[in-house]
Design a protein around this motif. Structure first.
Motif, PDB file in Angstrom:
ATOM      1  N   LEU A  56       8.239  13.733  -3.125  1.00  0.00           N
ATOM      2  CA  LEU A  56       7.586  12.439  -3.237  1.00  0.00           C
ATOM      3  C   LEU A  56       6.894  12.389  -4.586  1.00  0.00           C
ATOM      4  O   LEU A  56       5.876  13.052  -4.797  1.00  0.00           O
ATOM      5  N   GLN A  57       7.469  11.623  -5.506  1.00  0.00           N
ATOM      6  CA  GLN A  57       6.857  11.407  -6.804  1.00  0.00           C
ATOM      7  C   GLN A  57       5.879  10.255  -6.681  1.00  0.00           C
ATOM      8  O   GLN A  57       6.274   9.137  -6.338  1.00  0.00           O
ATOM      9  N   MET A  58       4.619  10.520  -6.946  1.00  0.00           N
ATOM     10  CA  MET A  58       3.561   9.536  -6.786  1.00  0.00           C
ATOM     11  C   MET A  58       2.981   9.213  -8.159  1.00  0.00           C
ATOM     12  O   MET A  58       2.378  10.071  -8.808  1.00  0.00           O
ATOM     13  N   ASN A  59       3.176   7.981  -8.596  1.00  0.00           N
ATOM     14  CA  ASN A  59       2.670   7.519  -9.877  1.00  0.00           C
ATOM     15  C   ASN A  59       1.613   6.444  -9.672  1.00  0.00           C
ATOM     16  O   ASN A  59       1.544   5.807  -8.624  1.00  0.00           O
ATOM     17  N   ASN A  60       0.810   6.235 -10.711  1.00  0.00           N
ATOM     18  CA  ASN A  60      -0.241   5.218 -10.665  1.00  0.00           C
ATOM     19  C   ASN A  60      -1.071   5.339  -9.397  1.00  0.00           C
ATOM     20  O   ASN A  60      -1.292   4.363  -8.673  1.00  0.00           O
ATOM     21  N   LEU A  61      -1.545   6.536  -9.141  1.00  0.00           N
ATOM     22  CA  LEU A  61      -2.294   6.795  -7.915  1.00  0.00           C
ATOM     23  C   LEU A  61      -3.616   6.033  -7.890  1.00  0.00           C
ATOM     24  O   LEU A  61      -4.252   5.837  -8.923  1.00  0.00           O
ATOM     25  N   ARG A  62      -4.000   5.645  -6.699  1.00  0.00           N
ATOM     26  CA  ARG A  62      -5.225   4.893  -6.463  1.00  0.00           C
ATOM     27  C   ARG A  62      -6.128   5.665  -5.514  1.00  0.00           C
ATOM     28  O   ARG A  62      -5.653   6.470  -4.723  1.00  0.00           O
ATOM     29  N   PRO A  63      -7.443   5.427  -5.555  1.00  0.00           N
ATOM     30  CA  PRO A  63      -8.329   6.122  -4.622  1.00  0.00           C
ATOM     31  C   PRO A  63      -7.933   5.934  -3.161  1.00  0.00           C
ATOM     32  O   PRO A  63      -8.121   6.858  -2.355  1.00  0.00           O
ATOM     33  N   GLU A  64      -7.392   4.789  -2.811  1.00  0.00           N
ATOM     34  CA  GLU A  64      -6.984   4.557  -1.434  1.00  0.00           C
ATOM     35  C   GLU A  64      -5.761   5.370  -1.024  1.00  0.00           C
ATOM     36  O   GLU A  64      -5.393   5.376   0.156  1.00  0.00           O
ATOM     37  N   ASP A  65      -5.127   6.054  -1.968  1.00  0.00           N
ATOM     38  CA  ASP A  65      -4.045   6.975  -1.635  1.00  0.00           C
ATOM     39  C   ASP A  65      -4.569   8.319  -1.142  1.00  0.00           C
ATOM     40  O   ASP A  65      -3.773   9.151  -0.690  1.00  0.00           O
ATOM     41  N   THR A  66      -5.861   8.549  -1.233  1.00  0.00           N
ATOM     42  CA  THR A  66      -6.449   9.810  -0.803  1.00  0.00           C
ATOM     43  C   THR A  66      -6.203  10.033   0.683  1.00  0.00           C
ATOM     44  O   THR A  66      -6.542   9.192   1.517  1.00  0.00           O
ATOM     45  N   ALA A  67      -5.605  11.170   1.008  1.00  0.00           N
ATOM     46  CA  ALA A  67      -5.259  11.488   2.391  1.00  0.00           C
ATOM     47  C   ALA A  67      -4.626  12.868   2.433  1.00  0.00           C
ATOM     48  O   ALA A  67      -4.302  13.456   1.394  1.00  0.00           O
ATOM     49  N   VAL A  68      -4.449  13.380   3.646  1.00  0.00           N
ATOM     50  CA  VAL A  68      -3.580  14.521   3.858  1.00  0.00           C
ATOM     51  C   VAL A  68      -2.171  13.987   4.052  1.00  0.00           C
ATOM     52  O   VAL A  68      -1.947  13.108   4.893  1.00  0.00           O
ATOM     53  N   TYR A  69      -1.243  14.498   3.275  1.00  0.00           N
ATOM     54  CA  TYR A  69       0.141  14.052   3.334  1.00  0.00           C
ATOM     55  C   TYR A  69       0.965  15.057   4.127  1.00  0.00           C
ATOM     56  O   TYR A  69       0.910  16.264   3.873  1.00  0.00           O
ATOM     57  N   TYR A  70       1.728  14.545   5.088  1.00  0.00           N
ATOM     58  CA  TYR A  70       2.516  15.368   5.980  1.00  0.00           C
ATOM     59  C   TYR A  70       4.000  15.086   5.814  1.00  0.00           C
ATOM     60  O   TYR A  70       4.412  13.937   5.655  1.00  0.00           O
ATOM     61  N   CYS A  71       4.778  16.126   5.885  1.00  0.00           N
ATOM     62  CA  CYS A  71       6.223  16.037   5.910  1.00  0.00           C
ATOM     63  C   CYS A  71       6.696  16.114   7.353  1.00  0.00           C
ATOM     64  O   CYS A  71       6.196  16.926   8.134  1.00  0.00           O
ATOM     65  N   ALA A  72       7.649  15.278   7.708  1.00  0.00           N
ATOM     66  CA  ALA A  72       8.290  15.331   9.013  1.00  0.00           C
ATOM     67  C   ALA A  72       9.793  15.338   8.823  1.00  0.00           C
ATOM     68  O   ALA A  72      10.324  14.492   8.099  1.00  0.00           O
ATOM     69  N   TRP A 103       7.001  19.002  12.036  1.00  0.00           N
ATOM     70  CA  TRP A 103       5.947  18.589  11.114  1.00  0.00           C
ATOM     71  C   TRP A 103       5.418  19.756  10.308  1.00  0.00           C
ATOM     72  O   TRP A 103       5.284  20.872  10.810  1.00  0.00           O
ATOM     73  N   GLY A 104       5.110  19.490   9.061  1.00  0.00           N
ATOM     74  CA  GLY A 104       4.454  20.472   8.225  1.00  0.00           C
ATOM     75  C   GLY A 104       2.957  20.485   8.444  1.00  0.00           C
ATOM     76  O   GLY A 104       2.404  19.713   9.231  1.00  0.00           O
ATOM     77  N   GLN A 105       2.276  21.376   7.735  1.00  0.00           N
ATOM     78  CA  GLN A 105       0.836  21.552   7.907  1.00  0.00           C
ATOM     79  C   GLN A 105       0.011  20.550   7.110  1.00  0.00           C
ATOM     80  O   GLN A 105      -1.185  20.403   7.350  1.00  0.00           O
ATOM     81  N   GLY A 106       0.624  19.880   6.173  1.00  0.00           N
ATOM     82  CA  GLY A 106      -0.050  18.892   5.353  1.00  0.00           C
ATOM     83  C   GLY A 106      -0.545  19.446   4.034  1.00  0.00           C
ATOM     84  O   GLY A 106      -0.810  20.641   3.902  1.00  0.00           O
ATOM     85  N   THR A 107      -0.665  18.561   3.058  1.00  0.00           N
ATOM     86  CA  THR A 107      -1.236  18.917   1.766  1.00  0.00           C
ATOM     87  C   THR A 107      -2.190  17.808   1.343  1.00  0.00           C
ATOM     88  O   THR A 107      -1.894  16.623   1.487  1.00  0.00           O
ATOM     89  N   GLN A 108      -3.353  18.198   0.838  1.00  0.00           N
ATOM     90  CA  GLN A 108      -4.408  17.237   0.513  1.00  0.00           C
ATOM     91  C   GLN A 108      -4.158  16.599  -0.845  1.00  0.00           C
ATOM     92  O   GLN A 108      -3.915  17.290  -1.840  1.00  0.00           O
TER      93      GLN A 108
END
Length: 121
Positions: free
Chosen positions: A80-96, A111-116
């Motif tokens: 997942l290439q994430m560009n122009n990130l915003r504060p509202e993108d803050t989260a734990v991201y999980y792969c399924a 499910w994966g363990q998540g990455t902050q």
């Protein structure tokens, strides 16, 4: 058992970029679809993006034009290439990963363990 493992999260300033990876370990399986979800504290989990083994993609409206999902089928890895990130993108991201075992009765989701991911303003 198939174990997806996410990596690539971190702290970034608003407007910056990160690339997340999800690798699915195991053997004797196929992965017809992989998805990214995210969850912020006190919030419900939400879908971010998905991709099929054939390359069909979908995105949440909030990330369209900013995030790009891709996969390397030979490596059983999704990005997942994430560009122009915003504060509202803050989260734990999980792969399924939807997994079809060779000789299995049907697909199962792992499910994966998540990455902050933290985006500062």
């Amino acid at each position: 058992q198939v174990q997806p493992v996410e990596s690539g999260g971190g702290l970034v300033q608003a407007g910056g970029s990160l690339r997340l990876s999800c690798a699915a370990s195991g053997s004797a399986f196929s992965i017809p679809a992989m998805d990214w979800y995210r969850q912020a504290p006190g919030k419900q989990r939400e879908s971010v993006a998905g991709i099929t083994s054939g390359g069909t993609t979908n995105y949440a409206d909030s990330v369209k034009g900013r995030f790009t999902i891709s996969r390397d089928n030979a490596k059983n890895t999704m990005y997942l290439q994430m560009n122009n990130l915003r504060p509202e993108d803050t989260a734990v991201y999980y792969c399924a990963a939807w997994v079809q075992r060779v000789g299995g009765v049907g697909p199962h989701q792992y499910w994966g363990q998540g990455t902050q991911v933290t985006v500062s303003s």
